[in-house]
Design an enzyme around this catalytic site. Structure first.
Site, short mmCIF file in Angstrom:
data_model
loop_
_atom_site.label_atom_id
_atom_site.label_comp_id
_atom_site.label_asym_id
_atom_site.label_seq_id
_atom_site.Cartn_x
_atom_site.Cartn_y
_atom_site.Cartn_z
N CYS A 235 -5.83 17.87 -9.23
CA CYS A 235 -6.57 19.10 -9.48
C CYS A 235 -5.71 20.01 -10.36
O CYS A 235 -4.53 19.72 -10.57
CB CYS A 235 -6.98 19.78 -8.18
SG CYS A 235 -5.61 20.07 -7.09
N GLU B 275 -0.61 18.60 -6.52
CA GLU B 275 -1.89 18.59 -7.23
C GLU B 275 -2.84 17.53 -6.64
O GLU B 275 -3.77 17.11 -7.29
CB GLU B 275 -1.65 18.28 -8.71
CG GLU B 275 -0.78 19.31 -9.44
CD GLU B 275 0.72 19.14 -9.19
OE1 GLU B 275 1.12 18.19 -8.48
OE2 GLU B 275 1.51 19.97 -9.69
N SER B 276 -2.63 17.02 -5.44
CA SER B 276 -3.44 16.05 -4.68
C SER B 276 -2.67 14.77 -4.39
O SER B 276 -1.66 14.83 -3.72
CB SER B 276 -4.78 15.74 -5.35
OG SER B 276 -5.63 16.85 -5.20
N SER C 156 0.86 -1.18 0.00
CA SER C 156 0.00 0.00 0.00
C SER C 156 0.89 1.23 0.00
O SER C 156 1.95 1.21 0.62
CB SER C 156 -0.87 0.07 1.26
OG SER C 156 -1.90 -0.86 1.16
N HIS D 78 -3.14 0.12 -3.77
CA HIS D 78 -3.17 -1.08 -2.93
C HIS D 78 -3.03 -2.26 -3.89
O HIS D 78 -3.75 -2.33 -4.88
CB HIS D 78 -4.48 -1.21 -2.16
CG HIS D 78 -4.78 0.00 -1.35
ND1 HIS D 78 -4.23 0.22 -0.12
CD2 HIS D 78 -5.55 1.08 -1.64
CE1 HIS D 78 -4.65 1.39 0.33
NE2 HIS D 78 -5.44 1.94 -0.57
#
Ligand code: SPD
Length: 429
Positions: free
Chosen positions: A84, A63-64, A56, A69
């Site tokens: 974004c 930008e986020s 994970s 996983h």
């Protein structure tokens, strides 16, 4: 003009290469690469490997984020690409598809934060908490990769630097030398920690010296396993030793440790050593009766090539190969991690050597799950090891060899058993 604040692509990568899906380092590299290729600014990445399989991780970008996983056993990865601004996350998608060798895939694209549903609140930035204005971006992104040795309910994790010095799939197991921050380089076999530079002395001093100081005159020693070399290093400190035979099934373990853990693997050229790269279980089937004063079974956990090292047949062969006052010492697992294997091994030894001749020595290894570990004994006609009578000899030996764990008090104390361990060791009626 953007109609939404963010763009979220939920990806299913299927029929991927399972080895890649279990390789935390390459997945981290590919995820960071996917962000960079799409022009994102990487702030941080945190990735975690689950033993025996699964990864994970998340890459935080200006930008986020990109998150993943994996289920290597299904060749599957669930990936979130959340961005974004002007970033085109489909570039990241294409990059990962290639890296993971995904034979099939699907993706759903969602617009997040539709602007026609939201109302903008303009606020005065100067009223924000003063702490926030003091915060500084450290101007680098950190790596946070963890190696986890675990079962379904309990784990031991070490943060590692990402350096991989050795990674070979031998005919028996995956042999790796990785670097942890806290304990230095470590040997891992099939996702289990075997030994590390910083705490190996706990294990290797305790597997060797209590038996060597219990036997009246240990001359001929057999070591099964122990491919890192730490056990023979300790045994060969004793002047009484005339000959050591070591039988290690996996030559890759010896090679890896000689190259990368030289302080542990330093006794392979000793003139009293005969090293055989062979199957220790088969070796003992044909070993000469009454030939070894001490047999040390320095095996890994009872899965894979070491499974047979926990059988009645194997320990019966050890019993027969021991001299009259012979001592067997076996890597005994943990009464706090794998209680079943711990108890079953002791019941096996009680059955072969006698109920009172299968004592357990407990010691502490910070890099094994739960920390509490054991060596289990089979005594032929020897006194109980806790009856140490030559404290002064031990003290002299400890000083001369600069031992860091073992001493006369530890010797005796390690044979003290907590009550819950006594209960585990009782033979089932
Ligand atoms: N879970 C670890 C069990 C111990 C395996 N042996 C370690 C080898 C050190 N020489």
């Amino acid at each position: 003009m953007n109609v939404a604040l963010g763009n979220h692509i939920l990806v299913e990568f299927m029929n991927c290469d399972p080895h890649i899906m279990n390789d935390v380092l390459s997945i981290e590299r590919d995820m960071v690469g996917a962000a960079q290729k799409a022009g994102a600014t990487v702030i941080n990445s945190t990735f975690h490997h689950f033993s025996p399989y699964g990864v994970s991780g998340v890459v935080v970008i200006q930008e986020s984020h990109l998150a993943i996983h994996t289920w290597p056993e299904y060749g599957y990865a669930a990936v979130d690409l959340f961005t974004c601004g002007e970033m085109n996350a489909w570039i990241s998608f294409d990059h990962l598809k290639e890296c993971f060798k995904a034979k099939s895939y699907s993706a759903i694209e969602l617009k997040r934060g539709s602007l026609n549903l939201l109302e903008r609140n303009d606020f005065d930035i100067s009223t924000m908490r003063s702490k926030a204005s003091e915060w500084r971006n450290p101007d680098f992104y950190t790596r946070n990769v963890w190696f986890t040795d675990k079962d379904e309910n309990q784990a031991l994790s070490l943060r590692f630097t990402g350096e991989v010095f050795y990674d070979v799939q031998s005919p028996f197991q995956r042999v790796r030398i990785l670097e942890s921050y806290k304990y230095g380089k470590m040997l891992a076999l099939d996702d289990m920690v075997m030994t590390t530079e910083q705490d190996e002395f706990h294990y290797h001093e305790m597997i060797s010296h209590p038996a060597m100081f219990t036997h009246p005159n240990p001359k001929n020693i057999l070591v099964i396993g122990g491919g890192d070399g730490g056990t023979i290093r300790e045994i060969l400190r004793h002047d009484s030793v005339e000959h050591v035979t070591m039988v290690e099934i996996d030559g890759e373990v010896i090679k890896a440790c000689k190259e990368h853990l030289p302080a542990i693997a330093c006794a392979f050229d000793h003139p009293k050593l005969t090293l055989l790269v062979d199957d220790g279980i088969a070796f003992l089937k044909t070993a000469q009766a009454s030939s070894y004063d001490i047999i040390i079974v320095d095996g890994s956990d009872p899965v894979g090539p070491a499974e047979g090292l926990f059988s009645v047949e194997f320990y019966t062969n050890c019993f027969n190969a021991l001299t009259e006052k012979g001592i067997l010492v076996a890597q005994g697992e943990s009464p706090k991690f794998n209680e079943k294997a711990f108890a079953e091994l002791n019941h096996t030894l009680q059955g072969i050597f006698g109920v009172d001749n299968a004592p357990v020595s407990l010691f502490y290894v910070p890099t094994y799950p739960s920390g509490m570990w054991s060596f289990q004994y089979g005594l032929k006609n020897t006194d109980h090891p806790k009856e140490l009578s030559n404290d002064d000899l031990v003290t002299k030996f400890v000083e001369e060899n600069n031992l860091r764990y073992y001493n006369a008090d530890i010797h005796k104390g390690s044979f003290a058993t907590p009550n819950f361990v006594k209960s585990l060791l009782k033979q089932p009626k």
